[in-house]
Design an enzyme around this catalytic site. Structure first.
Site, short mmCIF file in Angstrom:
data_model
loop_
_atom_site.label_atom_id
_atom_site.label_comp_id
_atom_site.label_asym_id
_atom_site.label_seq_id
_atom_site.Cartn_x
_atom_site.Cartn_y
_atom_site.Cartn_z
CD1 TRP A 1 -2.53 -2.10 1.34
CD2 TRP A 1 -3.16 -0.66 -0.27
NE1 TRP A 1 -3.63 -2.61 0.70
CE2 TRP A 1 -4.05 -1.76 -0.28
CE3 TRP A 1 -3.36 0.36 -1.21
CZ2 TRP A 1 -5.12 -1.87 -1.17
CZ3 TRP A 1 -4.43 0.26 -2.10
CH2 TRP A 1 -5.29 -0.84 -2.07
CG ASP B 1 -3.35 4.40 3.98
OD1 ASP B 1 -4.44 4.31 4.59
OD2 ASP B 1 -3.09 3.78 2.93
CE LYS C 1 -9.66 -1.82 3.31
NZ LYS C 1 -8.30 -1.37 3.14
C1 LIG Z 1 -7.85 -0.81 1.76
C2 LIG Z 1 -6.67 0.08 1.80
C3 LIG Z 1 -6.49 1.12 0.87
C4 LIG Z 1 -7.40 1.33 -0.31
O1 LIG Z 1 -8.67 1.65 0.00
P1 LIG Z 1 -9.73 1.99 -1.19
O2 LIG Z 1 -10.95 2.30 -0.43
O3 LIG Z 1 -9.85 0.77 -2.05
O4 LIG Z 1 -9.20 3.17 -1.94
C5 LIG Z 1 -5.39 1.93 1.03
N1 LIG Z 1 -4.52 1.76 2.02
C6 LIG Z 1 -4.65 0.76 2.93
C7 LIG Z 1 -3.64 0.63 4.02
C8 LIG Z 1 -5.73 -0.11 2.84
O5 LIG Z 1 -5.84 -1.10 3.74
#
Ligand SMILES: *Cc1c(COP(=O)(O)O)cnc(C)c1O
Length: 355
Positions: free
Chosen positions: A100, A167, A191
């Site tokens: 990521w 993030d 999530k």
């Molecule tokens: C799931 C995730 C993303 C991407 O999320 P989207 O909603 O598909 O844009 C980015 N960074 C991390 C750490 C993630 O777990």
């Protein structure tokens, strides 16, 4: 048949949240309208947004000089957008710790100068004490939990000489978190906060005011802060889902309770994985994520068989990230402790006679 989903997202929702939402779809409170039908400018939706913000501030202890923005695009879109909002004419430092963060780097690179301040091998974390951060960087970006790799930083890094950006898509709201070390935190909703479509951005006010000209208005953090996340129609129903998730989190004991629940879930799975070598964790033990538990079996053939039998027994979405392979159980807030316990029991059964 009862099923347990260990999906990487959209993730499971707690049963009470689903029941509230089933009702909300028919009617929000006593409004006579479905939560899906509420105009974003009406008093009821204003209140949903205000209450969600209050709950986020209460759960995380967000200081007054931070703004909470309810945006769209997913964390993936904000990989570029945060660069367009925060960097001004400068460049930024990135910690490359896994899949990521590599994507965050790739998406920011067309817009700003990106410098890699530390790099990991994807199975262990680059030690924050050794991050080589340039004092002229506009910010330093890291991924607190590498969802695909199954590794996570236990706590925020110590002193960072430049604004720290994280993030936290996979781990925000899974445990108490001090917000003060961060200039900006962002996370996709699906999530731990409910539904896809909502991207939460928590930003310190001193980071606003330098959005790059030409950035689409709905993604200009400064404008969104001024207009209370209503430059255009927010993902209203995803906000309703977040509102319900936040109420549930508070009612079940807040983030300390969420963390002890997470530790129990991760504990039962990792101890099953570590039992006798039949299951193997590819991750360095001190870097293991409690949220995304990766493991392998002796062969891809055995892993396919495991996935088939798991599914037949109601354990869904246990395949690893497509670019990484293997197996993975994602333990977001909506996954109950009994799901992890039942999965550990299934793993024991599967091993029997095959070890
Ligand atoms: C799931 C995730 C993303 C991407 O999320 P989207 O909603 O598909 O844009 C980015 N960074 C991390 C750490 C993630 O777990």
């Amino acid at each position: 048949m009862g099923v347990y989903s260990f999906a990487s997202g959209p993730a499971s929702l707690p049963p009470p949240v689903k029941e509230w939402l089933a009702h909300d779809v028919v009617q929000w409170g006593a409004s006579g309208q479905s939560a899906l039908e509420l105009p974003f400018s009406c008093a009821q939706f204003e209140r949903i947004l205000a209450e969600a913000e209050t709950d986020i501030r209460a759960l995380l202890g967000v200081p007054q000089n931070y703004r909470v923005l309810f945006l769209q695009g997913g964390a993936f879109a904000h990989f570029s957008l945060l660069a367009m909002n925060l960097a001004g004419d400068g460049g930024a430092d990135y910690i490359e710790s896994g899949l990521w963060s590599q994507r965050a780097i790739a998406e920011a690179s067309p817009w700003i100068g990106v410098r890699i301040a530390a790099r990991g091998d994807g199975t262990s974390l680059p030690d924050p004490a050794a991050w080589d951060i340039c004092s002229s960087a506009a910010y330093c970006h890291y991924t607190s939990n590498e969802t695909a790799n199954g590794i996570a930083f236990e706590r925020p890094p110590g002193h960072c000489p430049v604004p720290l950006v994280a993030d936290m898509s996979a781990d925000l709201f899974t445990r108490p978190l001090p917000v003060e070390p961060f200039a900006l935190i962002y996370a996709s909703g699906q999530k731990n906060l409910g539904a896809a479509g909502l991207t939460l951005v928590i930003v310190r006010e001193d980071q606003l005011g330098r959005c790059r000209p030409g950035t689409p208005a709905p993604f200009d953090y400064t404008r969104q802060a001024k207009e209370n996340s209503k430059v255009n129609t927010p993902a209203t129903f995803a906000v309703v889902v977040a509102h319900r998730m936040l109420r549930w989190l508070i009612a079940t004991g807040g983030l300390s309770a969420a963390e002890s629940c997470l530790r129990r879930k991760a504990g039962v799975l990792y101890s099953e994985i570590d039992r006798d070598g039949f299951y193997v964790s590819p991750v360095e033990p001190t870097s293991r994520s409690p949220v995304n538990v990766r493991f392998h079996l002796a062969s891809p053939r055995l892993e396919s068989l495991f996935l088939r039998e798991a599914e037949a027994n109601g354990f869904l979405h246990l395949a690893g990230h497509p670019q990484i392979g293997g197996l993975r159980a994602n333990l977001y807030n909506g996954v109950p402790v009994e799901a992890a316990e039942a999965l550990a029991g299934f793993m024991k059964e599967f091993r029997r006679g095959r070890g």
